[in-house]
Design a protein around this motif. Structure first.
Motif, PDB file in Angstrom:
ATOM      1  N   ARG A  50      25.109  24.869 -39.094  1.00  0.00           N
ATOM      2  CA  ARG A  50      25.152  26.266 -39.528  1.00  0.00           C
ATOM      3  C   ARG A  50      23.743  26.725 -39.873  1.00  0.00           C
ATOM      4  NH1 ARG A  50      28.502  30.190 -41.566  1.00  0.00           N
ATOM      5  NH2 ARG A  50      30.395  28.958 -41.368  1.00  0.00           N
ATOM      6  N   LYS A  51      23.480  28.004 -39.601  1.00  0.00           N
ATOM      7  CA  LYS A  51      22.179  28.590 -39.914  1.00  0.00           C
ATOM      8  C   LYS A  51      22.279  29.376 -41.217  1.00  0.00           C
ATOM      9  CE  LYS A  51      21.770  27.650 -35.409  1.00  0.00           C
ATOM     10  NZ  LYS A  51      22.824  26.940 -34.659  1.00  0.00           N
ATOM     11  N   PRO A  52      21.306  29.219 -42.126  1.00  0.00           N
ATOM     12  CA  PRO A  52      21.369  29.955 -43.395  1.00  0.00           C
ATOM     13  C   PRO A  52      21.044  31.429 -43.202  1.00  0.00           C
ATOM     14  CG  PRO A  52      19.299  28.784 -43.243  1.00  0.00           C
ATOM     15  CD  PRO A  52      20.110  28.363 -42.047  1.00  0.00           C
ATOM     16  N   THR A  96      26.828  30.185 -30.334  1.00  0.00           N
ATOM     17  CA  THR A  96      27.485  28.906 -30.586  1.00  0.00           C
ATOM     18  C   THR A  96      28.970  29.047 -30.916  1.00  0.00           C
ATOM     19  OG1 THR A  96      26.816  28.984 -32.921  1.00  0.00           O
ATOM     20  CG2 THR A  96      25.333  27.857 -31.392  1.00  0.00           C
ATOM     21  N   ALA A  97      29.473  30.265 -30.945  1.00  0.00           N
ATOM     22  CA  ALA A  97      30.876  30.483 -31.298  1.00  0.00           C
ATOM     23  C   ALA A  97      31.810  29.956 -30.208  1.00  0.00           C
ATOM     24  CB  ALA A  97      31.130  31.970 -31.517  1.00  0.00           C
ATOM     25  N   THR A  98      32.907  29.371 -30.630  1.00  0.00           N
ATOM     26  CA  THR A  98      33.951  28.960 -29.688  1.00  0.00           C
ATOM     27  C   THR A  98      35.001  30.045 -29.513  1.00  0.00           C
ATOM     28  OG1 THR A  98      35.167  27.894 -31.501  1.00  0.00           O
ATOM     29  CG2 THR A  98      33.644  26.516 -30.221  1.00  0.00           C
ATOM     30  N   ALA A 218      31.759  24.189 -37.784  1.00  0.00           N
ATOM     31  CA  ALA A 218      31.360  24.986 -38.946  1.00  0.00           C
ATOM     32  C   ALA A 218      32.488  25.945 -39.303  1.00  0.00           C
ATOM     33  CB  ALA A 218      30.086  25.761 -38.644  1.00  0.00           C
ATOM     34  N   PRO A 219      32.542  26.391 -40.554  1.00  0.00           N
ATOM     35  CA  PRO A 219      33.592  27.323 -40.966  1.00  0.00           C
ATOM     36  C   PRO A 219      33.452  28.669 -40.261  1.00  0.00           C
ATOM     37  CG  PRO A 219      32.532  26.302 -42.863  1.00  0.00           C
ATOM     38  CD  PRO A 219      31.689  25.981 -41.678  1.00  0.00           C
ATOM     39  N   VAL A 239      36.714  35.828 -45.638  1.00  0.00           N
ATOM     40  CA  VAL A 239      36.943  35.710 -44.195  1.00  0.00           C
ATOM     41  C   VAL A 239      38.439  35.709 -43.902  1.00  0.00           C
ATOM     42  CG1 VAL A 239      36.622  34.231 -42.177  1.00  0.00           C
ATOM     43  CG2 VAL A 239      34.759  34.524 -43.798  1.00  0.00           C
ATOM     44  N   GLN A 240      39.215  35.032 -44.736  1.00  0.00           N
ATOM     45  CA  GLN A 240      40.658  34.992 -44.520  1.00  0.00           C
ATOM     46  C   GLN A 240      41.284  36.373 -44.678  1.00  0.00           C
ATOM     47  OE1 GLN A 240      42.546  32.213 -43.459  1.00  0.00           O
ATOM     48  NE2 GLN A 240      43.895  33.969 -43.055  1.00  0.00           N
TER      49      GLN A 240
END
Length: 277
Positions: A50-52, A96-98, A218-219, A239-240
Motif C-alpha cells: 500500500r502507498k501512504p 494495482t486494483a483488482t 491490501a484493504p 469504506v464499508q
C-alpha cells in the motif's frame, strides 16, 4: 516511470521506512499510533503493498526526523503533475486494483472517456487554456484507460445516472462517439455498465461521484470527489458505508442488458441530432 521501476522505487521507500523505524526504536504498531494509521498499514507500506497518503508521509518524516525524505519520495512517485494533486494517488491505486466500482452522476468516468469527450470536458472548465495544456490533460486521461486494454484487466463495474447519457458533452456527434465507445467496451466484456434511470428520483450518494477499489494484498479504498477537491478513504468502517450505499445503487439501477439497450438508444438519438445540424 514504467510500472516495474515504479514498483522498485516503492520497495526502496518501504525498506527505508523499515530501516529508519527500527533505528528509531519503534515497532510498526508504535509508529502507526503516532502517525494515525494502524501498525498493519505500516507493515503494508514497508512491503510496498500500500502507498501512504501525503499527510502520512509528512507525519513519518516529522516523527523519524528524516528531513522530508518520505515526502520527497511521495512527490516523485505519486504527484504526477498531469493530474490534480488530490487525484494523483487515485491514479496510482487504479494501476494495482483488482476491482473498481464507480458511480458517475453527471459525466462519463475518466477511464471510459474518448479523447473528444475528455477534450470537451477540459475546455468547459478551462476555456482560456492553451492547446498544449488541454492536450496534455487529454493524453493523461487516455493513458489511465490503458488498464482496460491489458491482459490483467481489473473487474470494472460502472453505474451511470441516465442524465450522463442525455447531456451532449462536446456536441451530439462527440456524444454519440463516446456512447459507442462505452458500448464497445461492454461488448468486449471490459466493463459492466448499469444505468440508474431518472425515474428513480432520490438515490443513495445523490450527486456524488464515487469510486471503490479492491486489491489483492491490501484493504479496499473509496474515493469521493467534490469541487476541486477529493477525499481518499481507507478507514474500514467508512469504506464499508460507501460500499453499502453503492449496493443500494446497484439494486435501483437497470439490469445490464436493459442498460445497454438504453445506452444504444441514447447514442442513436445523438447521432440523429448530429445529422440534422
Amino acid at each position: 516511470m514504467a510500472n516495474g521501476s515504479r514498483q522498485a522505487a516503492w520497495e526502496f521507500f518501504g525498506s527505508e521506512l523499515k530501516r529508519r523505524r527500527e533505528d528509531a526504536g519503534f515497532t510498526q504498531v508504535e509508529l502507526g499510533a503516532r502517525v494515525f494509521v494502524s501498525g498493519g498499514y505500516i507493515g503494508q507500506f514497508e512491503q510496498a503493498i500500500r502507498k501512504p497518503q501525503l499527510d502520512v508521509a509528512q507525519r513519518i518524516d516529522s516523527l523519524l526526523r528524516s528531513d522530508g525524505f518520505f515526502e520527497r519520495m511521495w512527490h516523485k512517485l505519486i504527484d504526477d503533475k498531469r493530474y490534480a494533486g488530490y487525484f494523483a494517488a487515485v491514479v496510482e491505486l487504479e494501476r494495482t486494483a483488482t476491482k473498481i466500482a464507480e458511480f458517475a452522476p453527471s459525466l462519463v468516468p475518466g477511464l471510459l472517456q474518448t479523447a473528444g469527450y475528455a477534450r470537451a470536458v477540459m475546455l468547459a472548465g478551462n476555456p482560456f487554456a492553451a492547446d498544449e495544456y488541454v492536450e496534455e490533460k487529454v493524453s493523461a486521461r487516455r493513458e489511465r484507460a490503458r488498464i482496460l486494454d491489458g491482459t490483467k484487466v481489473p473487474v470494472y463495474w460502472v453505474i451511470l445516472h441516465e442524465q450522463v447519457l442525455r447531456v451532449p458533452v462536446g456536441g451530439p456527434a462527440t456524444m454519440a462517439e463516446q456512447l459507442d465507445h462505452v458500448i464497445g467496451l461492454v461488448r468486449r466484456r471490459r466493463v459492466l455498465v448499469q444505468v440508474l434511470p431518472c425515474s428513480v428520483g432520490a438515490y443513495p450518494l445523490i450527486g456524488r461521484m464515487v469510486q471503490l477499489m479492491e486489491f489483492a494484498d491490501a484493504p479496499p479504498t473509496a474515493y469521493t470527489e467534490a469541487v476541486y477537491s477529493g477525499n481518499l478513504l481507507d478507514e474500514p468502517a467508512l469504506v464499508q458505508r460507501v460500499q453499502d450505499a453503492y449496493d443500494l445503487l446497484r439494486a435501483a439501477a437497470l439490469p445490464p442488458d436493459a442498460s445497454l439497450s438504453l445506452i444504444e438508444s441514447a447514442s442513436e438519438d445523438h447521432r440523429r441530432c448530429a445529422s440534422t445540424t
